[in-house]
Design a protein around this motif. Structure first.
Motif, short mmCIF file in Angstrom:
data_model
loop_
_atom_site.label_atom_id
_atom_site.label_comp_id
_atom_site.label_asym_id
_atom_site.label_seq_id
_atom_site.Cartn_x
_atom_site.Cartn_y
_atom_site.Cartn_z
N ASP A 92 -6.41 -2.06 -2.27
CA ASP A 92 -7.56 -1.30 -2.76
C ASP A 92 -7.11 -0.06 -3.54
OD1 ASP A 92 -9.27 -3.12 -1.57
OD2 ASP A 92 -9.41 -1.97 0.30
N HIS A 93 -6.08 0.62 -3.04
CA HIS A 93 -5.59 1.82 -3.72
C HIS A 93 -5.01 1.47 -5.08
CE1 HIS A 93 -5.04 3.74 0.51
NE2 HIS A 93 -6.26 3.88 0.07
N ALA A 94 -4.27 0.36 -5.16
CA ALA A 94 -3.69 -0.05 -6.44
C ALA A 94 -4.78 -0.41 -7.44
CB ALA A 94 -2.75 -1.24 -6.23
N ASN A 95 -5.83 -1.09 -6.96
CA ASN A 95 -6.92 -1.48 -7.87
C ASN A 95 -7.68 -0.26 -8.37
OD1 ASN A 95 -6.34 -4.20 -7.59
ND2 ASN A 95 -7.80 -4.53 -5.95
N ALA A 96 -7.75 0.80 -7.54
CA ALA A 96 -8.54 1.97 -7.92
C ALA A 96 -7.73 3.04 -8.65
CB ALA A 96 -9.17 2.58 -6.67
N ALA A 97 -6.42 2.93 -8.66
CA ALA A 97 -5.57 3.98 -9.22
C ALA A 97 -5.70 4.07 -10.73
CB ALA A 97 -4.11 3.74 -8.84
N SER A 98 -5.72 5.30 -11.25
CA SER A 98 -5.76 5.48 -12.71
C SER A 98 -4.45 5.00 -13.35
CB SER A 98 -6.00 6.96 -13.05
OG SER A 98 -5.00 7.77 -12.45
N LYS A 99 -3.35 5.15 -12.60
CA LYS A 99 -2.07 4.64 -13.05
C LYS A 99 -1.50 3.77 -11.91
CE LYS A 99 2.44 5.95 -14.94
NZ LYS A 99 3.37 7.08 -15.25
N PRO A 100 -1.90 2.48 -11.89
CA PRO A 100 -1.51 1.63 -10.77
C PRO A 100 0.01 1.45 -10.69
CG PRO A 100 -3.25 0.62 -12.10
CD PRO A 100 -2.74 1.79 -12.88
N PRO A 101 0.53 1.26 -9.49
CA PRO A 101 1.95 0.94 -9.36
C PRO A 101 2.24 -0.44 -9.93
CG PRO A 101 0.83 0.63 -7.27
CD PRO A 101 -0.17 1.25 -8.20
N THR A 102 3.48 -0.73 -10.20
CA THR A 102 3.82 -2.08 -10.61
C THR A 102 3.56 -3.02 -9.44
OG1 THR A 102 6.11 -1.98 -9.85
CG2 THR A 102 5.64 -1.17 -12.11
N PRO A 103 3.31 -4.30 -9.69
CA PRO A 103 3.12 -5.22 -8.57
C PRO A 103 4.31 -5.22 -7.62
CG PRO A 103 2.38 -6.23 -10.61
CD PRO A 103 3.04 -4.94 -11.00
#
Length: 341
Positions: free
Chosen positions: A204-215
């Motif tokens: 959920d945090h990755a989907n919501a992040a303005s700059k998502p982490p790499t997979p």
């Protein structure tokens, strides 16, 4: 999300009841299965089954809908159990006691089942089952089976595209320690459930992040690099973080959008093992094509089981069951109807 239930519940009565239930079922016939179920199931036991079985209430309806037809099609059935544990259900505030069993129902496929042609050979029906135990009876039960894998064994390929992973007869844990008949250290159970919840939150945090982490970075937080994702037929299994991204995560995220998380009915852990299921877990739109089904605008549900093995501080193995036939039917693809034509 953090879980910290410090007490040590007595889960042994629930485990014993369900194992006794399985032993009685091993001797059942199509004619006796309803009576066998009635020995352990509450008269109003609520049963969750995949397409085309759906929800049923009471031993007679459960037997008539699934078990009697299955036992008429399969002879000499063995429950080849790879994982068995119990836990308190986080979703209801750690009140409900549930068991989780996972493995294969193996038998001789001697008569057609759901229009899947018989082979007269060994066949493996991959399953995961959850049972809620209250006052010496099973009051809720959920059974997920991999029907598409059974079709493939019978020489019927319902898939509209090659699997991005590889589906074989999915083995149990690499550590061969998945049958938790004895009591487990409650501190280890808390570690496992906390890790599962952290992993859910990281998505959920990755989907919501303005700059998502790499997979790779996202997964490495909670998964060992040599993780194994034992996916269902239609998708298949994949090994290591990089191949998981290539063979499942990327096709899933590219093909499907509008992911809505609907929650779980049960989420629990014991020792190094944990699991959850939802009804449904997710609702999505296939807007770019997925597992060979063309893009469409239908909102479709995924009813999903996840079973996990934790190794030290990260997840090592994950067995997945998805009600694929229901997900496809909501997009206008009725695999069982196609078999009948």
């Amino acid at each position: 999300m953090n879980t910290s239930n410090p007490f040590s519940p007595d889960l042994q009565p629930a485990k014993s009841l369900v194992q006794h239930h399985y032993a009685a079922m091993a001797a059942a016939t199509p004619e006796t299965i309803a009576d066998v179920l009635a020995q352990t199931l509450h008269p109003k036991c609520h049963w969750y089954g995949m397409h085309p079985f759906y929800e049923q209430v009471g031993p007679n309806a459960i037997a008539e809908t699934f078990w009697a037809p299955f036992l008429r099609a399969f002879s000499n059935v063995q429950r080849r159990e790879d994982v068995f544990f119990a836990g308190l259900n986080e979703i209801d505030g750690f009140e409900g006691r549930w068991t989780c069993s996972m493995g294969h129902l193996m038998g001789l496929f001697d008569a057609p089942f759901l229009n899947i042609p018989a082979t007269r050979k060994m066949a493996f029906l991959r399953y995961a089952e959850f049972n809620k135990v209250e006052k010496g009876q099973i009051t809720q039960s959920a059974l997920f089976v991999d029907l598409m894998h059974l079709m493939i064994q019978a020489g019927v390929n319902p898939l509209r595209a090659p699997q991005t992973g590889q589906h074989l007869v999915q083995p149990g844990p690499m550590t061969h320690d998945g049958l938790l008949h004895a009591p487990q250290d409650a501190r280890e159970s808390v570690k496992t459930l906390n890790l599962i919840n952290t992993m859910i939150g990281s998505i959920d945090h990755a989907n919501a992040a303005s700059k998502p982490p790499t997979p790779q970075d996202e997964l490495a937080e909670n998964w060992h690099n040599d993780m194994i994702w034992w996916g269902p037929a239609g998708i298949g299994a994949t090994y290591t973080i990089d191949r998981y991204i290539e063979q499942h995560q990327q096709p899933f995220r590219t093909g499907l959008s509008g992911r809505a998380f609907n929650g779980h009915l049960c989420r629990m852990a014991e020792g190094s093992y944990g699991a959850f299921f939802g009804w449904p877990n997710l609702t999505l739109t296939n807007d770019n094509g997925f597992i060979g089904v063309p893009a469409n605008t239908n909102r479709a549900d995924m009813r999903v089981v996840d079973v996990y093995r934790r190794s030290e501080d990260k997840l090592a193995e994950n067995w997945i069951f998805i009600d694929m036939l229901h997900f496809l039917k909501m997009q206008g693809v009725d695999v069982l109807e196609e078999l009948a034509s």
